[in-house]
Design a protein around this motif. Sequence first.
Motif, PDB file in Angstrom:
ATOM      1  N   ARG A  55       0.823  -1.204   0.000  1.00 55.55           N
ATOM      2  CA  ARG A  55       0.000   0.000   0.000  1.00 55.55           C
ATOM      3  C   ARG A  55       0.866   1.268   0.000  1.00 55.55           C
ATOM      4  O   ARG A  55       2.091   1.197   0.068  1.00 55.55           O
ATOM      5  CB  ARG A  55      -0.911   0.014   1.234  1.00 55.55           C
ATOM      6  N   LEU A  57     -10.021   4.548  -3.405  1.00 56.44           N
ATOM      7  CA  LEU A  57     -10.215   4.794  -1.979  1.00 56.44           C
ATOM      8  C   LEU A  57     -10.614   6.233  -1.678  1.00 56.44           C
ATOM      9  O   LEU A  57     -11.204   6.513  -0.635  1.00 56.44           O
ATOM     10  CB  LEU A  57      -8.927   4.466  -1.203  1.00 56.44           C
ATOM     11  N   TYR A  66      -9.805  -3.628   0.508  1.00 58.17           N
ATOM     12  CA  TYR A  66      -9.554  -4.464  -0.671  1.00 58.17           C
ATOM     13  C   TYR A  66     -10.347  -5.771  -0.593  1.00 58.17           C
ATOM     14  O   TYR A  66     -10.974  -6.207  -1.568  1.00 58.17           O
ATOM     15  CB  TYR A  66      -8.052  -4.754  -0.785  1.00 58.17           C
ATOM     16  N   ASP A 124      -6.502  -0.587   4.418  1.00 63.31           N
ATOM     17  CA  ASP A 124      -6.444  -0.876   2.991  1.00 63.31           C
ATOM     18  C   ASP A 124      -6.661  -2.361   2.714  1.00 63.31           C
ATOM     19  O   ASP A 124      -7.298  -2.739   1.731  1.00 63.31           O
ATOM     20  CB  ASP A 124      -5.110  -0.412   2.415  1.00 63.31           C
TER      21      ASP A 124
END
Length: 692
Positions: free
Chosen positions: A401, A449, A549, A545
């Motif tokens: 990330r 995002l 995901y 994250d």
Amino acid sequence: MNSREQIQAAWLKQVEAAAERYVATETKREDIEQLRKMKDSPVVDSPEQISARAQRLATSGEMPVEAMIEAGRSEPSDRITTLERIIGASNELQPANFLARGARTAATVARIALLRNGREIPMGTGFLVSPRLLLTNNHVLPDQDTAGRVVVEFGAETTIDNAPCLALRFRLDTDFFVTDEHLDFTLVAVRPGTEGRPPGEVVGWWNRLIMDQGKIVIGEAMNIIGHPMGRLKEIGIRKNQLDLQLDHFLHYSTDTEPGNSGSPVFNDQWEVVALHHSGVPRTDGQGRILRRDGTVWDEGDGDDAIAWTANEGVRISVILRHLAGLPRSARHQELLAELGPDSGLAAGPSGTTPRTAPAEDHTEVVTRVSTPRESTGLRRGVTARAGAFGGMRHLLFLHGRSQHGRDPELLRREWTAGLNKGLTLAGAGPLDPADVHFPYYGDRLAALLQPLEAATIAPETMAVDHALAMAPTAPPARQLYERILADAAADAGLPADEGQPAQRIEAEGLGSLGSAIVSKLQRQLSWLAARSDLDDLIIAQVFRDVATYLADEQIRQAVLDCVLETVPASGRLTLVSHSLGTVVAMDLLTRLQPQLDVAVFVTLGSPLGLDAVNDKLLVRGPHRPERVGDWLNAWSAVDPITIGCPLRPAWKGRLREIPVDNPKERAHSIAEYLAHPAVAQAIHSGIAATTT
């Protein structure tokens, strides 16, 4: 001068050289003794050696993982001392299989005798390092002519009832003969036995040589097996320890006699650490060898009159590096490859792979290298140049990330630089970044995002509660995020009652809030952060994250599609992933073309050990993908993202794991993971040319 006299002269030359090295390093030995007294520990060495040794012991199961984790949580200034103490304690007691493993290893050790005028004259010791190769000293077998006139006897020993065994006798094949006088080694092939079977198959075992550091440190016990004075096989396992490590040699105290030349020197895991080649004699001020009575020794006095003070062996890693740099024929390469992947000799000279491009490039890559950005302005991945690693072997890095806005080409160079450091430590040649595929989904993930992050809570809450501030807003992702944090905190030892009612704290300057609630999530996050030097905000962002995901199928598919643009369609793939990238990689394995063979899969700094994570993978649970060949998982005790590691026993199937000693301030760094020689060696094994 006959062969026996030549060998005696060569032996004396090695003894004199060993004596010179011993005298030249007297100050180093004094420093070590001072350090031992100061630390009250027999085990002392450089921080690099201690860390490498601890990691190897933990990987092999000889050191409890809990001990490694506890050492990792200590302050950097105390960590090495803690590891030294743990290593020292592991020398005190051995598992019940120690003797059985030693007996198996002893079967690989042979007596070497010179055939002359119908007699057999014992010359030294040798040992199998592959099914067909024997290692001994240069001063035992200095040339092919001598090697052609010796017999090698395995099993020249006594049975459990003290009766002599019937030895297995072999002759040498001097078509393969490599020797070096300075390093005092000879590597020679052994002819098959009467039934056409190689000696390693007949005796049932051979010694796997290891290039990596970490096999032994100063103060640890050493074991030696040989044929002193040509006698039946003997073993020394008492009062033997490593005293000093030199660049090419080791000095140690152990009981050896003439005839032990060429013996293997082992650690307590029965891994070969050195090739014994000489005793170290006491000398006078003029460098003359002394007798046991203090007078000057003469060759006519015999070897047993010498006052021996220590022993010297050639470091196995140095011999392997020497072999790696030699030119070789196809047959030589075939034989050297039998030493196994840990030797670093599976590829060509210096561990490199020829970069000869094939006449036709058979690799299909779906990407446009000439256009690094899409029309939307999002950066794209970069592919390897045509013909890299022979055209059908591929290396692919999959990032984690927080890489949005970064240049994929620069990222590829940074990853390669870290790997090249590890390859150098592993004794292999460096790689060119242009030979690596680097998919890039950083910009795409950030764009997906961004709408979700726009609805985060007020800045004043952010100041006191990073866990709450980073929580995803979509209910499925938020629930998964909370579960990931809870699993990680529990694995890190958070007491159950710590996660109960929220605490209220007074905070100045919070405007309309007046006070802030420190959530249960924040206490879990703080618990993780306290066990590393990684900022709690970074930990929260990684877990956020990962949760987003896994919980949002649109984001998952968009990331996978982005990665697949830069993945070759066929050939042999080595897939290296980090952080969130390990989660993406696990899903990616379900989407690859069947013509693509995933030979090596490497996961670094991975959260795959958390149940909340692996339950949401496309494989639905900790199920090892069938299409993967070798899987290596590396984790650090101070990296909170890997808190669920080691992955065993949750993940079933073949899986190799190594704990690495990353510095606390760079606990999750991809460069630190890639710089570990065992990680680099695993990657190298995937891209190296194979022999058939």
